[in-house]
Design a protein around this motif. Structure first.
Motif, PDB file in Angstrom:
ATOM      1  N   GLU A 343       0.827  -1.208   0.000  1.00 30.34           N
ATOM      2  CA  GLU A 343       0.000   0.000   0.000  1.00 30.34           C
ATOM      3  C   GLU A 343       0.862   1.259   0.000  1.00 30.34           C
ATOM      4  OE1 GLU A 343      -3.994  -1.679   2.306  1.00 30.34           O
ATOM      5  OE2 GLU A 343      -2.266  -1.009   3.471  1.00 30.34           O
ATOM      6  N   ARG A 344       1.978   1.228   0.714  1.00 30.36           N
ATOM      7  CA  ARG A 344       2.891   2.376   0.703  1.00 30.36           C
ATOM      8  C   ARG A 344       3.493   2.588  -0.689  1.00 30.36           C
ATOM      9  NH1 ARG A 344       3.559   0.654   6.094  1.00 30.36           N
ATOM     10  NH2 ARG A 344       3.528   2.400   7.592  1.00 30.36           N
ATOM     11  N   ILE A 345       3.837   1.503  -1.354  1.00 30.60           N
ATOM     12  CA  ILE A 345       4.386   1.611  -2.717  1.00 30.60           C
ATOM     13  C   ILE A 345       3.368   2.264  -3.639  1.00 30.60           C
ATOM     14  CG2 ILE A 345       5.084   0.273  -4.758  1.00 30.60           C
ATOM     15  CD1 ILE A 345       6.334  -1.769  -2.801  1.00 30.60           C
ATOM     16  N   LEU A 346       2.115   1.836  -3.546  1.00 31.76           N
ATOM     17  CA  LEU A 346       1.072   2.375  -4.413  1.00 31.76           C
ATOM     18  C   LEU A 346       0.799   3.849  -4.107  1.00 31.76           C
ATOM     19  CD1 LEU A 346      -0.878   1.712  -6.669  1.00 31.76           C
ATOM     20  CD2 LEU A 346      -2.548   0.956  -4.968  1.00 31.76           C
ATOM     21  N   LEU A 347       0.740   4.214  -2.819  1.00 34.65           N
ATOM     22  CA  LEU A 347       0.531   5.607  -2.441  1.00 34.65           C
ATOM     23  C   LEU A 347       1.695   6.479  -2.913  1.00 34.65           C
ATOM     24  CD1 LEU A 347      -0.868   5.225   1.192  1.00 34.65           C
ATOM     25  CD2 LEU A 347      -2.122   6.081  -0.792  1.00 34.65           C
ATOM     26  N   ASN A 348       2.888   5.927  -2.867  1.00 35.22           N
ATOM     27  CA  ASN A 348       4.056   6.682  -3.316  1.00 35.22           C
ATOM     28  C   ASN A 348       3.990   6.965  -4.815  1.00 35.22           C
ATOM     29  OD1 ASN A 348       6.932   7.650  -3.277  1.00 35.22           O
ATOM     30  ND2 ASN A 348       7.157   5.835  -4.553  1.00 35.22           N
ATOM     31  N   TRP A 349       3.763   5.941  -5.604  1.00 35.99           N
ATOM     32  CA  TRP A 349       3.746   6.110  -7.064  1.00 35.99           C
ATOM     33  C   TRP A 349       2.512   6.873  -7.528  1.00 35.99           C
ATOM     34  CZ3 TRP A 349       7.723   6.144  -9.941  1.00 35.99           C
ATOM     35  CH2 TRP A 349       7.635   5.993 -11.326  1.00 35.99           C
ATOM     36  N   GLY A 350       1.473   6.859  -6.716  1.00 38.25           N
ATOM     37  CA  GLY A 350       0.244   7.560  -7.089  1.00 38.25           C
ATOM     38  C   GLY A 350       0.231   9.037  -6.724  1.00 38.25           C
ATOM     39  N   GLY A 351       1.315   9.533  -6.122  1.00 37.96           N
ATOM     40  CA  GLY A 351       1.371  10.942  -5.741  1.00 37.96           C
ATOM     41  C   GLY A 351       1.736  11.839  -6.915  1.00 37.96           C
ATOM     42  N   ILE A 387       2.244  11.424 -17.289  1.00 36.45           N
ATOM     43  CA  ILE A 387       2.335  10.440 -18.372  1.00 36.45           C
ATOM     44  C   ILE A 387       2.967   9.134 -17.903  1.00 36.45           C
ATOM     45  CG2 ILE A 387       3.325   9.952 -20.644  1.00 36.45           C
ATOM     46  CD1 ILE A 387       3.010  12.905 -21.288  1.00 36.45           C
ATOM     47  N   VAL A 388       4.181   9.203 -17.342  1.00 32.14           N
ATOM     48  CA  VAL A 388       4.888   7.972 -16.954  1.00 32.14           C
ATOM     49  C   VAL A 388       4.230   7.325 -15.744  1.00 32.14           C
ATOM     50  CG1 VAL A 388       7.093   6.991 -16.223  1.00 32.14           C
ATOM     51  CG2 VAL A 388       7.055   8.819 -17.939  1.00 32.14           C
ATOM     52  N   GLN A 389       4.084   8.077 -14.659  1.00 33.33           N
ATOM     53  CA  GLN A 389       3.459   7.495 -13.473  1.00 33.33           C
ATOM     54  C   GLN A 389       1.984   7.191 -13.722  1.00 33.33           C
ATOM     55  OE1 GLN A 389       5.636  10.651 -10.763  1.00 33.33           O
ATOM     56  NE2 GLN A 389       4.676   9.128  -9.442  1.00 33.33           N
ATOM     57  N   GLY A 390       1.293   8.116 -14.405  1.00 36.34           N
ATOM     58  CA  GLY A 390      -0.134   7.916 -14.657  1.00 36.34           C
ATOM     59  C   GLY A 390      -0.433   6.692 -15.496  1.00 36.34           C
ATOM     60  N   LEU A 391       0.399   6.445 -16.515  1.00 38.72           N
ATOM     61  CA  LEU A 391       0.157   5.306 -17.400  1.00 38.72           C
ATOM     62  C   LEU A 391       0.628   3.976 -16.810  1.00 38.72           C
ATOM     63  CD1 LEU A 391       1.048   6.822 -20.907  1.00 38.72           C
ATOM     64  CD2 LEU A 391      -1.215   6.262 -20.011  1.00 38.72           C
ATOM     65  N   THR A 392       1.487   4.045 -15.788  1.00 34.35           N
ATOM     66  CA  THR A 392       2.000   2.791 -15.202  1.00 34.35           C
ATOM     67  C   THR A 392       1.299   2.425 -13.896  1.00 34.35           C
ATOM     68  OG1 THR A 392       3.788   4.047 -14.129  1.00 34.35           O
ATOM     69  CG2 THR A 392       4.287   3.007 -16.260  1.00 34.35           C
ATOM     70  N   ILE A 393       0.398   3.286 -13.414  1.00 32.52           N
ATOM     71  CA  ILE A 393      -0.228   3.004 -12.127  1.00 32.52           C
ATOM     72  C   ILE A 393      -1.141   1.782 -12.193  1.00 32.52           C
ATOM     73  CG2 ILE A 393      -2.239   4.544 -12.423  1.00 32.52           C
ATOM     74  CD1 ILE A 393      -0.233   4.313  -9.198  1.00 32.52           C
ATOM     75  N   LYS A 394      -1.857   1.609 -13.307  1.00 28.95           N
ATOM     76  CA  LYS A 394      -2.741   0.452 -13.413  1.00 28.95           C
ATOM     77  C   LYS A 394      -1.955  -0.858 -13.481  1.00 28.95           C
ATOM     78  CE  LYS A 394      -6.678   0.856 -15.604  1.00 28.95           C
ATOM     79  NZ  LYS A 394      -7.731   0.931 -16.658  1.00 28.95           N
ATOM     80  N   PRO A 395      -0.900  -0.969 -14.327  1.00 24.40           N
ATOM     81  CA  PRO A 395      -0.072  -2.180 -14.283  1.00 24.40           C
ATOM     82  C   PRO A 395       0.538  -2.428 -12.896  1.00 24.40           C
ATOM     83  CG  PRO A 395       0.420  -0.916 -16.265  1.00 24.40           C
ATOM     84  CD  PRO A 395      -0.482  -0.075 -15.429  1.00 24.40           C
ATOM     85  N   LEU A 396       0.919  -1.342 -12.185  1.00 27.31           N
ATOM     86  CA  LEU A 396       1.479  -1.514 -10.843  1.00 27.31           C
ATOM     87  C   LEU A 396       0.439  -2.089  -9.898  1.00 27.31           C
ATOM     88  CD1 LEU A 396       3.808  -1.066  -8.839  1.00 27.31           C
ATOM     89  CD2 LEU A 396       2.895   1.244  -8.447  1.00 27.31           C
ATOM     90  N   ILE A 397      -0.807  -1.639 -10.002  1.00 27.83           N
ATOM     91  CA  ILE A 397      -1.878  -2.170  -9.151  1.00 27.83           C
ATOM     92  C   ILE A 397      -2.030  -3.672  -9.375  1.00 27.83           C
ATOM     93  CG2 ILE A 397      -4.386  -2.131  -8.796  1.00 27.83           C
ATOM     94  CD1 ILE A 397      -4.278   0.896  -9.397  1.00 27.83           C
ATOM     95  N   ARG A 398      -2.004  -4.073 -10.661  1.00 21.53           N
ATOM     96  CA  ARG A 398      -2.112  -5.511 -10.963  1.00 21.53           C
ATOM     97  C   ARG A 398      -0.911  -6.273 -10.434  1.00 21.53           C
ATOM     98  NH1 ARG A 398      -3.427  -3.727 -16.446  1.00 21.53           N
ATOM     99  NH2 ARG A 398      -5.671  -3.510 -16.673  1.00 21.53           N
ATOM    100  N   LYS A 399       0.274  -5.692 -10.599  1.00 19.54           N
ATOM    101  CA  LYS A 399       1.505  -6.351 -10.150  1.00 19.54           C
ATOM    102  C   LYS A 399       1.515  -6.558  -8.642  1.00 19.54           C
ATOM    103  CE  LYS A 399       5.876  -7.688 -10.823  1.00 19.54           C
ATOM    104  NZ  LYS A 399       6.219  -8.875 -11.639  1.00 19.54           N
ATOM    105  N   LEU A 400       0.985  -5.579  -7.912  1.00 21.21           N
ATOM    106  CA  LEU A 400       0.951  -5.678  -6.448  1.00 21.21           C
ATOM    107  C   LEU A 400      -0.182  -6.572  -5.939  1.00 21.21           C
ATOM    108  CD1 LEU A 400       1.704  -1.928  -5.556  1.00 21.21           C
ATOM    109  CD2 LEU A 400       3.257  -3.877  -5.337  1.00 21.21           C
ATOM    110  N   GLY A 401      -1.097  -6.924  -6.839  1.00 19.65           N
ATOM    111  CA  GLY A 401      -2.157  -7.846  -6.481  1.00 19.65           C
ATOM    112  C   GLY A 401      -3.341  -7.236  -5.768  1.00 19.65           C
ATOM    113  N   PHE A 402      -3.647  -5.959  -6.047  1.00 22.10           N
ATOM    114  CA  PHE A 402      -4.823  -5.332  -5.423  1.00 22.10           C
ATOM    115  C   PHE A 402      -6.105  -5.758  -6.131  1.00 22.10           C
ATOM    116  CE2 PHE A 402      -1.476  -2.493  -3.929  1.00 22.10           C
ATOM    117  CZ  PHE A 402      -1.840  -2.343  -2.603  1.00 22.10           C
TER     118      PHE A 402
END
Length: 402
Positions: A343-351, A387-402
């Protein structure tokens, strides 16, 4: 009259382009804001006479600052406070306050010192840039969260952090750009003056917002008339902002405080279900228009930025901002036992950084030392973030298993 008609047509052209992009993005199930920035970039790198004139009118004058800071910002903040259930926010208050206060200050200090020592910017320029980079803009991230079913806990924490740290970042920006050099010359007395000024801005904004939110909540108790109550909410948002600014306290914090009181206390004592539904629908539409114009113009702004020979400091600035977010979030959420590592990783990249940072940078006076450098670095970081963080947030969510 002719000049007014031409101005209206220019804004209408941009709005037509923006709404078209939003419609296509939603059909493709992609985030509106990222699509708008990408299209804005493409349009900014090409030449269309009507678009060129409309973009120049908005970004090369005080219009962008006036529209975003004085018109759209109270709308977007007010809309967000109405839709954020207070009991959800209260349940996560320790984490939200830790991130919004501790995290914002840590980020501000790390970026400011980093850009001063590593990039070599003058100290006032370095900390002005740091203040701009302390604000987060979770609009596109929250829409992705909802589409993939991320927990209410993370959505509340991210939105709550953004609401409060936007206000804090604006106060830090005002102090850094207007008073920092004076306070540095005063030594320890200057430090005390800076802290007092910050507290005055922040606490004063809260008081203005809470008082007006309570008064307007009492007003709607006597009515079951949703058009009137919508008008009252608009008066609250803009009134909180402008009254606070006239009193030389934070208008942003005033809108957040007033909106939270009105959306929770006011809704309980004075809003029927029909009113709540209609008031939310009204602000949904207004926010859609505001966000559509803002993010399209952010992309269009690329034509006014000179990147020549600046790639080194741009890369360093991006790395500093990301690194500061990682450190600040980790330290500010250490007491939060409710957050795990994922959750911390996701909050960090989502800022993500967004339109507020661009608008504040453009609000700097032309004679401000380092203005062009601040615009270059702010635009570059915001662009990378969206662009970079915004476009990679969804793959990151899947990778983290949310």
């Amino acid at each position: 009259m002719h000049e007014f008609n031409e101005t209206f047509i220019q804004i209408l052209i941009l709005l037509a382009v923006a709404i078209t992009v939003v419609g296509i993005a939603r059909k493709l199930r992609q985030p509106d804001t990222i699509a708008l920035v990408l299209v804005g970039l493409v349009l900014g790198l090409t030449s269309f006479p009507f678009i060129d004139r409309a973009e120049a009118f908005i970004t090369q004058s005080n219009v962008f600052q006036i529209i975003i800071i004085s018109l759209f910002l109270p709308i977007l903040l007010g809309d967000a406070t109405l839709k954020l259930p207070f009991h959800h926010l209260y349940a996560r208050r320790k984490t939200v306050v830790g991130m919004a206060l501790g995290g914002t200050f840590l980020s501000f200090l790390i970026i400011g010192l980093g850009t001063y020592f590593l990039i070599g910017l003058p100290i006032a320029v370095a900390f002005t840039f740091a203040a701009l980079m302390s604000a987060t803009d979770p609009i596109s991230v929250l829409s992705i969260f909802k589409s993939v079913g991320v927990s209410e806990k993370l959505s509340t924490i991210m939105e709550g952090e953004s609401l409060f740290n936007d206000g804090i970042a604006v106060v830090l920006f005002q102090i850094s750009s207007l008073y920092l050099l004076t306070y540095l010359e005063m030594g320890w007395a200057g430090l005390g003056s800076g802290i007092w000024l910050f507290l005055r801005f922040a606490v004063g904004g809260v008081l203005v917002g809470v008082i007006l939110g309570f008064i307007f909540s009492q007003v709607i108790r006597f009515y079951d008339d949703y058009p009137f109550e919508i008008a009252v909410s608009a008066l609250l948002f803009f009134g909180s902002f402008f009254i606070a600014e006239q009193l030389h306290v934070s208008g942003v914090i005033a809108v957040v405080a007033g909106g939270l009181v009105f959306g929770d206390y006011g809704a309980k004592i004075g809003m029927s279900e029909i009113t709540e539904r209609n008031i939310n629908s009204f602000w949904d539409v207004i926010s859609l228009i505001a966000n559509s114009l803002i993010f399209l113009v952010v992309g269009l702004e690329i034509r006014n930025i000179d990147f020549t020979g600046q790639w080194g400091i741009i890369a360093l600035a991006i790395a500093l901002v990301i690194g500061a977010r990682i450190v600040a979030l980790f330290l500010s959420t250490m007491p939060a036992k409710e957050l795990n590592r994922k959750e911390r990783i996701l909050l960090n990249w989502g800022g993500l950084k967004g339109s507020l940072s661009i608008a504040l940078a453009l609000s700097l006076p032309p004679d401000f030392e380092g203005r062009e450098t601040i615009l270059l670095l702010t635009f570059s970081v915001v662009l990378f973030s969206l662009i970079v963080q915004g476009l990679t947030i969804k793959p990151l969510i899947r990778k983290l298993g949310f």
